[in-house]
Design a protein around this motif. Sequence first.
Motif, PDB file in Angstrom:
ATOM      1  N   ILE A 243       0.897  -1.233   0.103  1.00 22.00           N
ATOM      2  CA  ILE A 243      -0.278  -0.037   0.413  1.00 22.00           C
ATOM      3  C   ILE A 243       0.632   1.337   0.096  1.00 22.00           C
ATOM      4  N   GLY A 244       1.947   1.064   0.348  1.00 19.50           N
ATOM      5  CA  GLY A 244       2.914   2.627   0.386  1.00 19.50           C
ATOM      6  C   GLY A 244       3.315   2.760  -0.955  1.00 19.50           C
ATOM      7  N   ILE A 245       3.713   1.818  -1.245  1.00 21.54           N
ATOM      8  CA  ILE A 245       3.727   2.055  -3.013  1.00 21.54           C
ATOM      9  C   ILE A 245       2.903   2.509  -3.552  1.00 21.54           C
ATOM     10  N   MET A 246       1.829   0.946  -4.043  1.00 21.12           N
ATOM     11  CA  MET A 246       0.747   1.622  -5.131  1.00 21.12           C
ATOM     12  C   MET A 246      -0.066   2.253  -4.465  1.00 21.12           C
ATOM     13  N   HIS A 247      -0.605   2.203  -3.189  1.00 17.80           N
ATOM     14  CA  HIS A 247      -1.283   4.094  -3.187  1.00 17.80           C
ATOM     15  C   HIS A 247      -0.921   5.404  -2.440  1.00 17.80           C
ATOM     16  N   PHE A 248       0.157   4.869  -1.417  1.00 18.70           N
ATOM     17  CA  PHE A 248       1.139   5.907  -0.897  1.00 18.70           C
ATOM     18  C   PHE A 248       1.480   7.021  -2.110  1.00 18.70           C
ATOM     19  N   GLY A 249       2.367   5.988  -2.785  1.00 23.85           N
ATOM     20  CA  GLY A 249       3.390   6.886  -3.578  1.00 23.85           C
ATOM     21  C   GLY A 249       2.966   7.786  -4.560  1.00 23.85           C
ATOM     22  N   HIS A 250       1.615   6.690  -5.111  1.00 25.93           N
ATOM     23  CA  HIS A 250       1.448   7.178  -6.510  1.00 25.93           C
ATOM     24  C   HIS A 250       0.254   8.550  -5.795  1.00 25.93           C
ATOM     25  N   PHE A 251      -0.287   8.436  -4.882  1.00 27.76           N
ATOM     26  CA  PHE A 251      -0.580   9.737  -3.947  1.00 27.76           C
ATOM     27  C   PHE A 251      -0.268  11.029  -4.038  1.00 27.76           C
ATOM     28  N   ARG A 252       1.074  10.584  -3.523  1.00 27.92           N
ATOM     29  CA  ARG A 252       1.513  12.000  -3.010  1.00 27.92           C
ATOM     30  C   ARG A 252       2.599  12.194  -4.771  1.00 27.92           C
ATOM     31  N   LEU A 253       2.784  11.435  -5.525  1.00 27.22           N
ATOM     32  CA  LEU A 253       3.013  11.913  -6.717  1.00 27.22           C
ATOM     33  C   LEU A 253       1.749  12.799  -7.558  1.00 27.22           C
ATOM     34  N   VAL A 254       0.597  12.822  -7.058  1.00 27.65           N
ATOM     35  CA  VAL A 254      -0.623  12.869  -8.088  1.00 27.65           C
ATOM     36  C   VAL A 254      -0.673  14.299  -7.880  1.00 27.65           C
ATOM     37  N   GLN A 255      -0.549  15.031  -6.058  1.00 31.88           N
ATOM     38  CA  GLN A 255      -0.649  15.674  -5.480  1.00 31.88           C
ATOM     39  C   GLN A 255       0.057  16.805  -5.569  1.00 31.88           C
ATOM     40  N   HIS A 256       1.674  16.391  -6.040  1.00 33.25           N
ATOM     41  CA  HIS A 256       2.304  17.418  -6.803  1.00 33.25           C
ATOM     42  C   HIS A 256       1.962  17.866  -8.221  1.00 33.25           C
ATOM     43  N   LEU A 257       1.466  16.341  -9.419  1.00 35.20           N
ATOM     44  CA  LEU A 257       1.252  17.244 -10.824  1.00 35.20           C
ATOM     45  C   LEU A 257      -0.300  17.625 -10.579  1.00 35.20           C
ATOM     46  N   ARG A 258      -1.088  17.434  -9.727  1.00 30.48           N
ATOM     47  CA  ARG A 258      -2.645  17.995 -10.020  1.00 30.48           C
ATOM     48  C   ARG A 258      -2.298  18.784 -11.341  1.00 30.48           C
ATOM     49  N   PRO A 259      -2.109  20.208 -10.770  1.00 22.12           N
ATOM     50  CA  PRO A 259      -1.605  20.926 -11.727  1.00 22.12           C
ATOM     51  C   PRO A 259      -1.564  21.381 -13.591  1.00 22.12           C
ATOM     52  N   ALA A 260      -0.614  20.407 -13.362  1.00 22.72           N
ATOM     53  CA  ALA A 260       0.370  19.837 -14.761  1.00 22.72           C
ATOM     54  C   ALA A 260      -0.240  19.514 -15.641  1.00 22.72           C
ATOM     55  N   ILE A 261      -1.650  18.338 -14.568  1.00 27.80           N
ATOM     56  CA  ILE A 261      -2.500  17.417 -15.452  1.00 27.80           C
ATOM     57  C   ILE A 261      -4.219  18.150 -15.962  1.00 27.80           C
ATOM     58  N   ALA A 262      -3.947  19.149 -14.886  1.00 29.22           N
ATOM     59  CA  ALA A 262      -5.342  19.700 -15.145  1.00 29.22           C
ATOM     60  C   ALA A 262      -4.713  21.183 -16.155  1.00 29.22           C
ATOM     61  N   ALA A 263      -3.729  21.474 -15.848  1.00 27.02           N
ATOM     62  CA  ALA A 263      -3.846  21.832 -17.826  1.00 27.02           C
ATOM     63  C   ALA A 263      -3.191  21.784 -18.850  1.00 27.02           C
ATOM     64  N   ALA A 264      -3.465  20.424 -18.773  1.00 30.64           N
ATOM     65  CA  ALA A 264      -3.910  19.895 -20.563  1.00 30.64           C
ATOM     66  C   ALA A 264      -5.333  20.570 -20.932  1.00 30.64           C
ATOM     67  N   GLU A 265      -5.882  20.608 -22.326  1.00 31.72           N
ATOM     68  CA  GLU A 265      -6.213  20.246 -22.994  1.00 31.72           C
ATOM     69  C   GLU A 265      -7.979  19.556 -22.720  1.00 31.72           C
ATOM     70  N   SER A 266      -7.437  17.892 -22.754  1.00 38.62           N
ATOM     71  CA  SER A 266      -7.710  16.922 -22.148  1.00 38.62           C
ATOM     72  C   SER A 266      -7.239  15.724 -20.892  1.00 38.62           C
ATOM     73  N   GLY A 267      -6.648  16.353 -20.008  1.00 33.44           N
ATOM     74  CA  GLY A 267      -6.034  15.232 -18.800  1.00 33.44           C
ATOM     75  C   GLY A 267      -6.510  13.420 -19.052  1.00 33.44           C
ATOM     76  N   ARG A 268      -5.401  13.177 -18.785  1.00 41.63           N
ATOM     77  CA  ARG A 268      -6.288  12.176 -17.837  1.00 41.63           C
ATOM     78  C   ARG A 268      -5.049  11.847 -16.910  1.00 41.63           C
ATOM     79  N   ILE A 269      -5.887  10.998 -16.349  1.00 42.49           N
ATOM     80  CA  ILE A 269      -5.051  10.418 -15.237  1.00 42.49           C
ATOM     81  C   ILE A 269      -5.717   8.412 -15.054  1.00 42.49           C
ATOM     82  N   VAL A 270      -4.950   7.084 -15.122  1.00 41.47           N
ATOM     83  CA  VAL A 270      -4.984   7.174 -15.931  1.00 41.47           C
ATOM     84  C   VAL A 270      -4.960   5.468 -14.362  1.00 41.47           C
ATOM     85  N   VAL A 271      -5.014   4.318 -13.456  1.00 38.73           N
ATOM     86  CA  VAL A 271      -4.949   3.471 -12.135  1.00 38.73           C
ATOM     87  C   VAL A 271      -4.890   2.205 -13.347  1.00 38.73           C
TER      88      VAL A 271
END
Length: 275
Positions: free
Chosen positions: A107-135
């Motif tokens: 859970i530390g890698i598959m959930h917490f690690g990805h969670f932390r990464l997304v928290q940083h990258l959300r603005p960059a993804i939201a800036a896309a014309e049609s952003g995608r997050i795929v899990v």
Amino acid sequence: MTRNVLITGGNSGIGREMAAALAAGGDHVIIASRDLAKSQAAAEKIRAEHPEAEIEAMALDLGDFSDIDRFAEQIIQRMPVIDALILNAGLYTHGTRSLPNGLEAMIGIMHFGHFRLVQHLRPAIAAAESGRIVVTASLAHRLGRIRFPTFDQPRKHKLAVQAYAQAKLANILFTRELARRMADTRVAVNCFHPGAVATGLWHELPEVVRRMLGSVLIDAAEGADTGIWLARSDEAAGYRGEYFVKRQPAATSDTANDLDLAAKLWNETEARMPA
């Protein structure tokens, strides 16, 4: 226009197939994993197969919050706009163990690690014309339940398969809550079950999970198909917070549909993050 794609765990299995297909289709792809040499070798092989492919590798340890922070700063400099973020890195450990940060490894890698990464990258993804997050999720979530004390006390799991199933359940609950929180953006957040894919991870899984996932193995290219479709198709852009199997929305366990639990998991995850 070239799209920017970031894939975690993209150096083998379905991650490698997604990276190859998206790079061959004209996307600029970065694959990120702890084993940089393996990722660089995968990128070189993809370039050999597709000479026009724009693909590169970067080091990322999802089990280390400080390394995630370092990586996120670097990736935003390289990709200020991220069109597709594919959270694919996964593992199964024989017996439970703790990461240096105290979390149970799966859970530390598959959930917490990805969670932390997304928290940083959300603005960059939201800036896309049609952003995608795929899990990359799994049918194995049906064996899971969220037991918060086990997050940092792995021995509370009687079996490692319980920890794996919990982590895959967390992937789906995270998808649901993230989609809700990004509902006012152009970002489509969805997850998928790749099927019983003949990769190294398959052979590591316990028999009970292999029986659940299916008796007929598919190759990694077939397993990657739905993830590729979610990352780039116009049709997939219309979905939010769904779980897919073979490009179709699919049923999950009742627990994976519990939106109150999804919100609680989000809050518990944030509470365990360092400042």
